[in-house]
Write a protein that holds these residues in place. Structure first.
Motif, PDB file in Angstrom:
ATOM      1  N   ALA A  23       6.310  -2.094  -8.359  1.00 53.24           N
ATOM      2  CA  ALA A  23       6.389  -1.460  -7.043  1.00 53.24           C
ATOM      3  C   ALA A  23       5.327  -0.368  -6.986  1.00 53.24           C
ATOM      4  CB  ALA A  23       7.773  -0.858  -6.819  1.00 53.24           C
ATOM      5  N   ALA A  24       4.825  -0.105  -5.777  1.00 52.24           N
ATOM      6  CA  ALA A  24       3.769   0.885  -5.585  1.00 52.24           C
ATOM      7  C   ALA A  24       4.195   1.886  -4.512  1.00 52.24           C
ATOM      8  CB  ALA A  24       2.478   0.178  -5.171  1.00 52.24           C
ATOM      9  N   ARG A  25       3.972   3.184  -4.790  1.00 56.14           N
ATOM     10  CA  ARG A  25       4.329   4.235  -3.828  1.00 56.14           C
ATOM     11  C   ARG A  25       3.116   4.604  -2.982  1.00 56.14           C
ATOM     12  NH1 ARG A  25       6.903   9.660  -6.030  1.00 56.14           N
ATOM     13  NH2 ARG A  25       4.723  10.038  -6.565  1.00 56.14           N
ATOM     14  N   ARG A  26       3.280   4.518  -1.667  1.00 58.20           N
ATOM     15  CA  ARG A  26       2.187   4.745  -0.710  1.00 58.20           C
ATOM     16  C   ARG A  26       1.820   6.214  -0.604  1.00 58.20           C
ATOM     17  NH1 ARG A  26       0.011   0.771   2.357  1.00 58.20           N
ATOM     18  NH2 ARG A  26      -0.970   2.479   3.444  1.00 58.20           N
ATOM     19  N   THR A  27       0.548   6.442  -0.303  1.00 51.45           N
ATOM     20  CA  THR A  27       0.068   7.800  -0.029  1.00 51.45           C
ATOM     21  C   THR A  27      -0.277   7.985   1.450  1.00 51.45           C
ATOM     22  OG1 THR A  27      -2.180   7.115  -0.615  1.00 51.45           O
ATOM     23  CG2 THR A  27      -0.859   8.164  -2.343  1.00 51.45           C
ATOM     24  N   ALA A  28      -0.444   6.882   2.180  1.00 54.97           N
ATOM     25  CA  ALA A  28      -0.824   6.956   3.606  1.00 54.97           C
ATOM     26  C   ALA A  28      -0.383   5.679   4.302  1.00 54.97           C
ATOM     27  CB  ALA A  28      -2.344   7.128   3.728  1.00 54.97           C
ATOM     28  N   PRO A  29      -0.249   5.677   5.615  1.00 55.68           N
ATOM     29  CA  PRO A  29      -0.346   6.829   6.512  1.00 55.68           C
ATOM     30  C   PRO A  29       0.814   7.792   6.263  1.00 55.68           C
ATOM     31  CG  PRO A  29       0.549   4.957   7.693  1.00 55.68           C
ATOM     32  CD  PRO A  29       0.159   4.454   6.323  1.00 55.68           C
ATOM     33  N   GLU A  30       0.749   8.962   6.877  1.00 53.49           N
ATOM     34  CA  GLU A  30       1.735  10.008   6.642  1.00 53.49           C
ATOM     35  C   GLU A  30       3.168   9.507   6.849  1.00 53.49           C
ATOM     36  OE1 GLU A  30       2.813  14.423   8.310  1.00 53.49           O
ATOM     37  OE2 GLU A  30       0.705  13.814   8.333  1.00 53.49           O
ATOM     38  N   SER A  31       3.361   8.638   7.850  1.00 55.58           N
ATOM     39  CA  SER A  31       4.712   8.138   8.144  1.00 55.58           C
ATOM     40  C   SER A  31       5.277   7.278   7.011  1.00 55.58           C
ATOM     41  CB  SER A  31       4.705   7.321   9.441  1.00 55.58           C
ATOM     42  OG  SER A  31       3.861   6.187   9.303  1.00 55.58           O
ATOM     43  N   LEU A  32       4.412   6.725   6.148  1.00 54.31           N
ATOM     44  CA  LEU A  32       4.865   5.871   5.044  1.00 54.31           C
ATOM     45  C   LEU A  32       4.640   6.514   3.678  1.00 54.31           C
ATOM     46  CD1 LEU A  32       3.532   2.411   6.293  1.00 54.31           C
ATOM     47  CD2 LEU A  32       5.804   3.400   6.618  1.00 54.31           C
ATOM     48  N   ALA A  33       3.996   7.663   3.628  1.00 51.16           N
ATOM     49  CA  ALA A  33       3.706   8.321   2.353  1.00 51.16           C
ATOM     50  C   ALA A  33       5.002   8.612   1.603  1.00 51.16           C
ATOM     51  CB  ALA A  33       2.923   9.603   2.594  1.00 51.16           C
ATOM     52  N   GLY A  34       5.004   8.287   0.322  1.00 54.31           N
ATOM     53  CA  GLY A  34       6.177   8.510  -0.517  1.00 54.31           C
ATOM     54  C   GLY A  34       7.145   7.340  -0.544  1.00 54.31           C
ATOM     55  N   LEU A  35       6.919   6.342   0.307  1.00 57.09           N
ATOM     56  CA  LEU A  35       7.779   5.157   0.318  1.00 57.09           C
ATOM     57  C   LEU A  35       7.164   4.071  -0.549  1.00 57.09           C
ATOM     58  CD1 LEU A  35       8.757   5.029   4.112  1.00 57.09           C
ATOM     59  CD2 LEU A  35      10.031   6.034   2.198  1.00 57.09           C
ATOM     60  N   TRP A  36       8.006   3.183  -1.045  1.00 57.16           N
ATOM     61  CA  TRP A  36       7.581   2.142  -1.981  1.00 57.16           C
ATOM     62  C   TRP A  36       7.341   0.835  -1.245  1.00 57.16           C
ATOM     63  CZ3 TRP A  36       6.730   3.143  -7.149  1.00 57.16           C
ATOM     64  CH2 TRP A  36       7.076   4.442  -7.565  1.00 57.16           C
ATOM     65  N   GLU A  37       6.449   0.012  -1.815  1.00 56.73           N
ATOM     66  CA  GLU A  37       6.096  -1.262  -1.209  1.00 56.73           C
ATOM     67  C   GLU A  37       5.606  -2.233  -2.276  1.00 56.73           C
ATOM     68  OE1 GLU A  37       2.774  -0.940   1.460  1.00 56.73           O
ATOM     69  OE2 GLU A  37       1.398  -0.371  -0.146  1.00 56.73           O
ATOM     70  N   PHE A  38       5.396  -3.467  -1.835  1.00 60.92           N
ATOM     71  CA  PHE A  38       4.706  -4.449  -2.649  1.00 60.92           C
ATOM     72  C   PHE A  38       3.212  -4.255  -2.388  1.00 60.92           C
ATOM     73  CE2 PHE A  38       8.860  -6.298  -1.902  1.00 60.92           C
ATOM     74  CZ  PHE A  38       9.235  -6.609  -3.206  1.00 60.92           C
ATOM     75  N   PRO A  39       2.390  -4.130  -3.431  1.00 60.87           N
ATOM     76  CA  PRO A  39       0.967  -3.918  -3.200  1.00 60.87           C
ATOM     77  C   PRO A  39       0.326  -5.106  -2.492  1.00 60.87           C
ATOM     78  CG  PRO A  39       1.401  -4.333  -5.525  1.00 60.87           C
ATOM     79  CD  PRO A  39       2.733  -4.211  -4.847  1.00 60.87           C
ATOM     80  N   GLY A  40      -0.708  -4.833  -1.718  1.00 57.42           N
ATOM     81  CA  GLY A  40      -1.410  -5.870  -0.965  1.00 57.42           C
ATOM     82  C   GLY A  40      -2.127  -5.231   0.201  1.00 57.42           C
ATOM     83  N   GLY A  41      -2.407  -6.036   1.227  1.00 57.64           N
ATOM     84  CA  GLY A  41      -3.105  -5.469   2.377  1.00 57.64           C
ATOM     85  C   GLY A  41      -3.481  -6.513   3.405  1.00 57.64           C
TER      86      GLY A  41
END
Length: 145
Positions: A23-41
């Motif tokens: 799992a990866a913790r986001r740094t941006a955007p501000e609304s999602l910073a600190g939340l975890w996700e599956f890496p990708g794009g």
């Protein structure tokens, strides 16, 4: 209207009998910073989903991956993220390198394939149903055929 196509990787720690996923913790955007996700794009124009996912993981984590089975979502384009985007997710395995949070993330964590541990992280809300599907998919991977 076509949804923006996003791709994500449920990177499992072992091919035969996985016990965890990355799992990866986001740094941006501000609304999602600190939340975890599956890496990708995002998938770029003219790029296949699979090639986009390999590229994104190389850019974000600095590793090469091999894709396994897709974790099918309820839509043709995968899992709905919001009104404008959907994400296709694949189980994946690292073939080269050690994952580091190079871009868009400040922390990576191996999460055990147990519902109580996997769901205890503060995930991006749209990723919660994907977490449950990944847990089911990983269990299927570890069962002998």
């Amino acid at each position: 209207m076509s949804l923006k196509q996003i791709v994500g990787a449920a990177i499992l720690d072992h091919r035969a009998a996985p016990v965890g996923f990355l799992a990866a913790r986001r740094t941006a955007p501000e609304s999602l910073a600190g939340l975890w996700e599956f890496p990708g794009g995002k998938v770029e124009p003219g790029e296949s989903c699979e090639d986009a996912l390999r590229r994104e993981i190389r850019e974000e984590l600095g590793v090469e991956i091999e894709l396994g089975a897709e974790v099918a979502g309820p839509l043709e384009q995968g899992w709905p993220l919001n009104e404008t985007a959907a994400m296709r997710v694949w189980c994946a395995y690292i073939t080269d390198g050690r994952p580091e949070p190079l871009e868009d993330h400040d922390e990576l964590r191996w999460v055990r394939l147990e519902e109580s541990e996997a769901t205890s992280l503060p995930w991006i809300p749209a990723d919660f149903p994907i977490v449950a599907a990944v847990l089911r998919a990983a269990k299927a991977v570890s069962r002998p055929a």
